[in-house]
Design a protein around this motif. Structure first.
Motif, PDB file in Angstrom:
ATOM      1  N   VAL A   1      -1.689   7.321  -9.643  1.00  0.00           N
ATOM      2  CA  VAL A   1      -1.246   6.209  -8.800  1.00  0.00           C
ATOM      3  C   VAL A   1      -2.334   5.146  -8.683  1.00  0.00           C
ATOM      4  O   VAL A   1      -2.107   3.977  -8.963  1.00  0.00           O
ATOM      5  N   ILE A   2      -3.529   5.564  -8.288  1.00  0.00           N
ATOM      6  CA  ILE A   2      -4.593   4.578  -8.100  1.00  0.00           C
ATOM      7  C   ILE A   2      -5.177   4.137  -9.445  1.00  0.00           C
ATOM      8  O   ILE A   2      -5.646   3.024  -9.600  1.00  0.00           O
TER       9      ILE A   2
ATOM     10  N   GLY B   1      -5.040  14.758  -4.069  1.00  0.00           N
ATOM     11  CA  GLY B   1      -5.938  13.603  -4.165  1.00  0.00           C
ATOM     12  C   GLY B   1      -6.285  13.280  -5.608  1.00  0.00           C
ATOM     13  O   GLY B   1      -6.303  12.111  -6.018  1.00  0.00           O
TER      14      GLY B   1
ATOM     15  N   LEU C   1       7.431  17.299   2.590  1.00  0.00           N
ATOM     16  CA  LEU C   1       6.237  17.737   1.863  1.00  0.00           C
ATOM     17  C   LEU C   1       5.503  18.827   2.647  1.00  0.00           C
ATOM     18  O   LEU C   1       5.061  19.827   2.078  1.00  0.00           O
ATOM     19  N   ARG C   2       5.395  18.631   3.960  1.00  0.00           N
ATOM     20  CA  ARG C   2       4.760  19.679   4.781  1.00  0.00           C
ATOM     21  C   ARG C   2       5.513  20.992   4.662  1.00  0.00           C
ATOM     22  O   ARG C   2       4.915  22.056   4.545  1.00  0.00           O
TER      23      ARG C   2
ATOM     24  N   ALA D   1       5.852  10.385   1.709  1.00  0.00           N
ATOM     25  CA  ALA D   1       5.079  10.956   2.810  1.00  0.00           C
ATOM     26  C   ALA D   1       4.045   9.966   3.347  1.00  0.00           C
ATOM     27  O   ALA D   1       3.637  10.045   4.503  1.00  0.00           O
ATOM     28  N   MET D   2       3.624   9.020   2.501  1.00  0.00           N
ATOM     29  CA  MET D   2       2.637   8.026   2.911  1.00  0.00           C
ATOM     30  C   MET D   2       3.241   6.992   3.839  1.00  0.00           C
ATOM     31  O   MET D   2       2.536   6.294   4.559  1.00  0.00           O
ATOM     32  N   THR D   3       4.549   6.830   3.759  1.00  0.00           N
ATOM     33  CA  THR D   3       5.134   5.696   4.454  1.00  0.00           C
ATOM     34  C   THR D   3       6.205   6.078   5.471  1.00  0.00           C
ATOM     35  O   THR D   3       6.535   5.266   6.329  1.00  0.00           O
TER      36      THR D   3
ATOM     37  N   ALA E   1      -4.618  19.767  -0.781  1.00  0.00           N
ATOM     38  CA  ALA E   1      -4.993  18.379  -0.492  1.00  0.00           C
ATOM     39  C   ALA E   1      -5.913  17.831  -1.585  1.00  0.00           C
ATOM     40  O   ALA E   1      -5.756  16.690  -2.029  1.00  0.00           O
TER      41      ALA E   1
ATOM     42  N   LEU F   1       5.159  12.349  -2.491  1.00  0.00           N
ATOM     43  CA  LEU F   1       3.864  11.896  -1.968  1.00  0.00           C
ATOM     44  C   LEU F   1       3.944  10.454  -1.459  1.00  0.00           C
ATOM     45  O   LEU F   1       3.460  10.136  -0.378  1.00  0.00           O
ATOM     46  N   ARG F   2       4.582   9.585  -2.251  1.00  0.00           N
ATOM     47  CA  ARG F   2       4.726   8.186  -1.834  1.00  0.00           C
ATOM     48  C   ARG F   2       5.512   8.094  -0.537  1.00  0.00           C
ATOM     49  O   ARG F   2       5.139   7.374   0.381  1.00  0.00           O
TER      50      ARG F   2
ATOM     51  N   LEU G   1      -3.228  11.780  -7.299  1.00  0.00           N
ATOM     52  CA  LEU G   1      -3.039  10.400  -6.851  1.00  0.00           C
ATOM     53  C   LEU G   1      -4.044   9.476  -7.532  1.00  0.00           C
ATOM     54  O   LEU G   1      -3.701   8.382  -7.983  1.00  0.00           O
ATOM     55  N   ALA G   2      -5.299   9.907  -7.595  1.00  0.00           N
ATOM     56  CA  ALA G   2      -6.330   9.074  -8.236  1.00  0.00           C
ATOM     57  C   ALA G   2      -5.969   8.833  -9.698  1.00  0.00           C
ATOM     58  O   ALA G   2      -6.109   7.727 -10.215  1.00  0.00           O
TER      59      ALA G   2
END
Lengths: 194, 194
Positions: free
Chosen positions: A161-162, A154, A122-123, A112-114, A150, A109-110, A157-158
């Motif tokens: 990570v967040i 999310g 990931l796709r 894929a963000m960058t 998705a 995931l990380r 991640l919340a």
């Protein structure tokens, strides 16, 4: 392990290393078993022998923390379809609660963000492996399956990570309660044919 | 603009620059209007004059693409509560469809994936600004609001960062249909007191 010859595990790791490189450089579609075998200097039959299909080499090469080819059919067969959401939610929470099994998912995931290679990986995991299996089992459409994945990503991640409260500190059983209806809703949409 | 004195906009930008630095270094709780004013060499009353509350300095400092203090009350008052989900979903899709307004949100999410200051900022936006407003308007609990925001963030990441199909190519009106029930469900949970 009876039939295992010395050197097999080195070869298997070599095949995986080549697969990882090729999938990352050329994407899922652009990579063939033949090219992986060629890169590792082995016969394509040996790649099939170790892993089975291209999808399975791919999943092994991304260090996915469960084998969806084994686990998803077990979950589908493991109880009534009305409780599939809870069964899959329980597995997801179990995997994410274990730091070692969570790590490759977070890395994916990380990444894929960058950057593009991880995003493509990931796709491919979702589009080539996970979503087709929901479609086969329950008739869930691509859009509904993509939305459910998705939403789950999310929430993870919340939580991890967040660090968004109260999700970050919620006990695992509570996270199962949050995820189960999201998955069940996706399954039911497919089953009812809507 | 009648009462505006020359130099004001420079001062306002200076206050924002100091606010951005302090919120990022010390977090939301650890930052005061007094400290921001001190850093910018102005009277705290001037910070209040330009921005109002600390929450509002904070939102201005993170380049949030809408002002939630204006927009959320308008959306709450703008129609029946049973359609709040659709109204907010429409706004979210409008903002995310505009590359310029999407950029600071993506930067916040990307930053939160990789480093602590951005993660802290994103948590503060949600925990101090957005979630309390849903709570005030509809009685939505923190857990339900956090879950809804996480789901929405996951869908936007899938659409704009991971490029997961068919979400990535879905027309905006279809994304509104996906988001509206997620928000409405959160609102209804609060309204029914469950």
């Amino acid at each position: 392990m009876a039939g295992r010859r010395p050197g097999n595990s080195g070869t298997r790791d070599e095949i995986l290393a080549v697969a990882r490189k090729l999938f990352s450089e050329r994407g899922y579609e652009g990579t063939t078993i033949r090219a992986i075998a060629g890169g590792a200097g082995v016969n394509p039959a040996l790649v099939h022998h170790f892993f089975g299909s291209k999808e399975q080499v791919f999943i092994a090469s991304v260090d996915f923390p469960v084998n969806p080819f084994e686990v998803l059919p077990q979950l589908v067969a493991g109880g009534p379809p009305e409780q599939f959401g809870r069964r899959l939610a329980t597995l997801i929470v179990e995997v994410w609660s274990d730091e070692q099994r969570r790590a490759p998912l977070l890395a994916l995931l990380r990444g894929a963000m960058t950057g593009e290679p991880a995003g493509r990986t990931l796709r491919a995991v979702l589009e080539k492996v996970l979503m087709p299996r929901l479609e086969q089992a329950f008739g869930t459409t691509r859009e509904v399956a993509a939305t459910a994945f998705a939403q789950i990503a999310g929430i993870m991640l919340a939580r991890y990570v967040i660090g968004l409260e109260p999700l970050a500190s919620a006990p695992p059983a509570e996270v199962v309660e949050v995820l189960a209806p999201i998955i069940q809703n996706a399954v039911d949409t497919g089953r009812s044919g809507s």
